[in-house]
Motif scaffolding. Structure first.
Motif, mmCIF file in Angstrom:
data_model
loop_
_atom_site.group_PDB
_atom_site.id
_atom_site.type_symbol
_atom_site.label_atom_id
_atom_site.label_comp_id
_atom_site.label_asym_id
_atom_site.label_seq_id
_atom_site.Cartn_x
_atom_site.Cartn_y
_atom_site.Cartn_z
ATOM 1 N N LYS A 200 0.815 -1.206 0.000
ATOM 2 C CA LYS A 200 0.000 0.000 0.000
ATOM 3 C C LYS A 200 0.856 1.266 0.000
ATOM 4 O O LYS A 200 0.629 2.185 -0.780
ATOM 5 N N GLU A 201 1.864 1.304 0.884
ATOM 6 C CA GLU A 201 2.597 2.561 1.079
ATOM 7 C C GLU A 201 3.827 2.700 0.184
ATOM 8 O O GLU A 201 4.323 3.808 -0.003
ATOM 9 N N TYR A 202 4.343 1.581 -0.315
ATOM 10 C CA TYR A 202 5.582 1.648 -1.105
ATOM 11 C C TYR A 202 5.466 0.861 -2.411
ATOM 12 O O TYR A 202 6.157 -0.143 -2.611
ATOM 13 N N PRO A 203 4.595 1.312 -3.306
ATOM 14 C CA PRO A 203 4.412 0.572 -4.562
ATOM 15 C C PRO A 203 5.698 0.446 -5.384
ATOM 16 O O PRO A 203 5.826 -0.481 -6.181
ATOM 17 N N ASN A 204 6.662 1.343 -5.165
ATOM 18 C CA ASN A 204 7.934 1.204 -5.880
ATOM 19 C C ASN A 204 8.714 -0.049 -5.488
ATOM 20 O O ASN A 204 9.737 -0.364 -6.094
ATOM 21 N N SER A 205 8.242 -0.752 -4.471
ATOM 22 C CA SER A 205 8.906 -2.005 -4.101
ATOM 23 C C SER A 205 8.670 -3.059 -5.186
ATOM 24 O O SER A 205 9.395 -4.053 -5.254
ATOM 25 N N LYS A 206 7.631 -2.832 -6.008
ATOM 26 C CA LYS A 206 7.325 -3.741 -7.131
ATOM 27 C C LYS A 206 7.165 -5.184 -6.650
ATOM 28 O O LYS A 206 6.313 -5.471 -5.839
ATOM 29 N N THR A 207 8.031 -6.065 -7.128
ATOM 30 C CA THR A 207 7.915 -7.479 -6.755
ATOM 31 C C THR A 207 8.630 -7.746 -5.428
ATOM 32 O O THR A 207 9.764 -7.301 -5.237
ATOM 33 N N ILE A 208 7.987 -8.490 -4.555
ATOM 34 C CA ILE A 208 8.597 -8.797 -3.259
ATOM 35 C C ILE A 208 9.021 -10.263 -3.208
ATOM 36 O O ILE A 208 8.280 -11.153 -3.660
ATOM 37 N N TYR A 209 10.204 -10.500 -2.675
ATOM 38 C CA TYR A 209 10.633 -11.854 -2.324
ATOM 39 C C TYR A 209 10.888 -11.873 -0.822
ATOM 40 O O TYR A 209 11.524 -10.944 -0.309
ATOM 41 N N ILE A 210 10.403 -12.892 -0.146
ATOM 42 C CA ILE A 210 10.829 -13.073 1.240
ATOM 43 C C ILE A 210 12.217 -13.691 1.146
ATOM 44 O O ILE A 210 12.360 -14.835 0.710
ATOM 45 N N THR A 211 13.232 -12.912 1.514
ATOM 46 C CA THR A 211 14.607 -13.362 1.309
ATOM 47 C C THR A 211 15.204 -14.019 2.557
ATOM 48 O O THR A 211 16.303 -14.570 2.487
ATOM 49 N N GLU A 212 14.495 -13.923 3.681
ATOM 50 C CA GLU A 212 14.854 -14.693 4.880
ATOM 51 C C GLU A 212 13.630 -14.828 5.760
ATOM 52 O O GLU A 212 12.887 -13.860 5.960
ATOM 53 N N ASN A 213 13.473 -16.018 6.309
ATOM 54 C CA ASN A 213 12.485 -16.287 7.346
ATOM 55 C C ASN A 213 12.826 -17.676 7.849
ATOM 56 O O ASN A 213 13.170 -18.551 7.053
ATOM 57 N N GLY A 214 12.783 -17.875 9.143
ATOM 58 C CA GLY A 214 13.136 -19.200 9.643
ATOM 59 C C GLY A 214 13.222 -19.202 11.157
ATOM 60 O O GLY A 214 13.072 -18.158 11.805
#
Ligand code: BGP
Length: 466
Positions: free
Chosen positions: A362-376
């Motif tokens: 919503k607030e940062y459309p310039n982020s475009k495509t998102i990848y979760i690059t870490e979670n664990g």
């Protein structure tokens, strides 16, 4: 449990050079800010870590066998430029060509970061990111890599600007171990953003056939109760650890509202931020040029208002309940009833991932495509015997709940295209050593043998649904 992955989902495992490679003195590698520091501290050694420097073919093969189609790696700046600048070290360059080739041949696409907490020692001694010359050195290193490693199509500039700055200058658990040095913490963030932006602007001007972005770890901050004071505390801390960086990255500007909050923190802590003429134009130019956004998510925090003196205790041992964090004029981290925690006191709160994904979209459309690059999940995995799969059911639960949150946000329109588990194999953790394990594959650090965990088998089952 999550039943299926979206088609063409990027399904990866994450690593970082200093945490997996070992071989810290091999083939002309220069020292990072960690080598002498860890030695003096005497708690644990970064050698041989997971010996990825020699065993990458085995790990990449395991990744492929267990259904992963991507891997996050980082280039160790000091393998390429042992001092951070100067003549490139050909042995280091050759190593990364071999690594990338192995990944690509195995159908495991490399996503490559240029800086993952491992500043060259020579540059660290000159002020690290607080020295503006460091930005020039970083951009020169980035340019060399962009032109040399043409086989890399997915770049990240810097990993987790906030963790580095917070750990170095606020929490004091990374060298140079400053506590609540607010001026340095905010300045390092701004300077790293500039380094990122300049690298992105350069990459785009080279018209190489690839994508570039950066990685932020985001920690949603919730007021512990909805009083005006607690809500304001949450807004302040959110501005300090999330919003300042998000604005700088994707707006190319620090919004007035963000700066009001930041200035309040600076004022209360006798701190200052130096933004020089021309800085904001650089950020502005990069803001629309990021191709994607790497989002790391582990936990959320619950905050209450706090005006006492700053102080903190870092839990680097896994003794549950031993950490604390109070930031003068900002807030105090407090436990939230009903929210489970890990042995290192990290809140397990999958809803935070859903909330932050919705907010970014919503607030940062310039982020475009998102990848979760870490979670664990950091967990004290128990090895039983060589013929028994290691049972890490709590890790599967953790990942499953976060994947569900991701898929829900995706269903509601957030453009998330991939997930990298932290971590591919067990590895060395900066301030925690070797008992905080995250891997899909268990590493016996004495023999360097790899063993399959249940989570790896479950990863494979999900991969097969694509
Ligand atoms: C992130 C880093 C990683 C990794 C991970 C887990 O902040 O990008 O390098 O270490 O967190 O953190 P820790 O090892 O402190 O548990």
């Amino acid at each position: 449990r999550v039943k299926a992955l979206p088609k063409n989902f990027v399904w990866g495992g994450a690593t970082a050079a200093y945490q997996v490679e070992g071989a810290t003195k091999a083939d002309g590698k220069g020292k990072t800010m960690w080598d002498d520091y860890l030695k003096a501290q005497g708690r644990f050694s970064p050698d041989p870590a997971s010996d990825f420097y020699h065993r990458y073919p085995e790990d990449v093969k395991l990744a492929h066998e267990y259904g992963l189609n991507a891997i996050r790696v980082s280039i160790a700046w000091t393998r390429i430029f042992p001092k951070g600048y100067g003549e490139p070290n050909q042995a280091g360059v050759a190593y990364y060509h071999k690594l990338f080739k192995t990944c690509i041949e195995n159908g495991v696409t490399p996503y490559v970061s240029l800086h993952h907490f491992d500043s060259p020692k020579t540059l660290f001694d000159q002020g690290d990111w607080l020295n503006r010359k460091n930005i020039d050195y970083f951009v020169a290193y980035a340019e060399f890599c962009f032109k040399e490693f043409k086989e890399v199509k997915n770049w990240f500039t810097i990993n987790e600007l906030i963790s580095l700055s917070l750990s170095q200058y606020i929490a004091g658990n990374f060298p140079p171990n400053h506590h609540f040095d607010v001026t340095s913490a905010i300045q390092a963030q701004h300077n790293e953003l500039l380094a990122h932006a300049r690298a992105v602007n350069l990459y785009k001007s080279l018209h190489l056939n690839g994508r570039i972005g950066l990685i932020h770890v985001l920690q949603p901050i919730y007021p512990i109760t909805q009083t005006p004071a607690n809500k304001h505390a949450a807004a302040l801390y959110d501005a300090f650890i999330n919003r300042f960086l998000l604005d700088g990255t994707f707006l190319g500007d620090y919004s007035d509202e963000t700066m009001d909050l930041i200035n309040e923190i600076l004022q209360k802590n006798n701190a200052k931020l130096d933004i020089q003429a021309g800085d904001m134009a650089i950020l502005k130019q990069a803001a629309t040029q990021n191709d994607y956004f790497g989002l790391n998510y582990y936990q959320s925090q619950f905050i209450q208002a706090y005006d006492g003196p700053s102080g903190n205790q870092f839990n680097g041992t896994g003794d549950k309940g031993s950490s604390s964090f109070s930031f003068h004029g900002v807030g105090q981290v407090v436990p939230k009833a009903g929210v489970p925690t890990t042995d290192w006191d990290w809140n397990i709160y999958p809803k935070g991932l859903y909330d932050i994904l919705k907010r970014i979209a919503k607030e940062y459309p310039n982020s475009k495509t998102i990848y979760i690059t870490e979670n664990g999940l950091g967990y004290k995995d128990q090895f039983v015997s060589a013929d028994q799969v290691i049972d890490d059911e709590p890790r599967i639960d953790y990942i499953d709940q976060h994947l569900a949150a991701l898929l829900q946000a995706r269903k509601e329109g957030v453009n998330v295209q991939g997930y990298f588990v932290w971590s591919l194999q067990d590895q060395f953790s900066w301030a925690n050593g070797y008992n905080k394990r995250y891997g899909l594959f268990y590493v016996d650090f004495d023999t360097q043998k790899r063993y399959v965990k249940k989570s790896a088998q479950w990863f494979k089952e999900l991969a097969d649904t694509m």
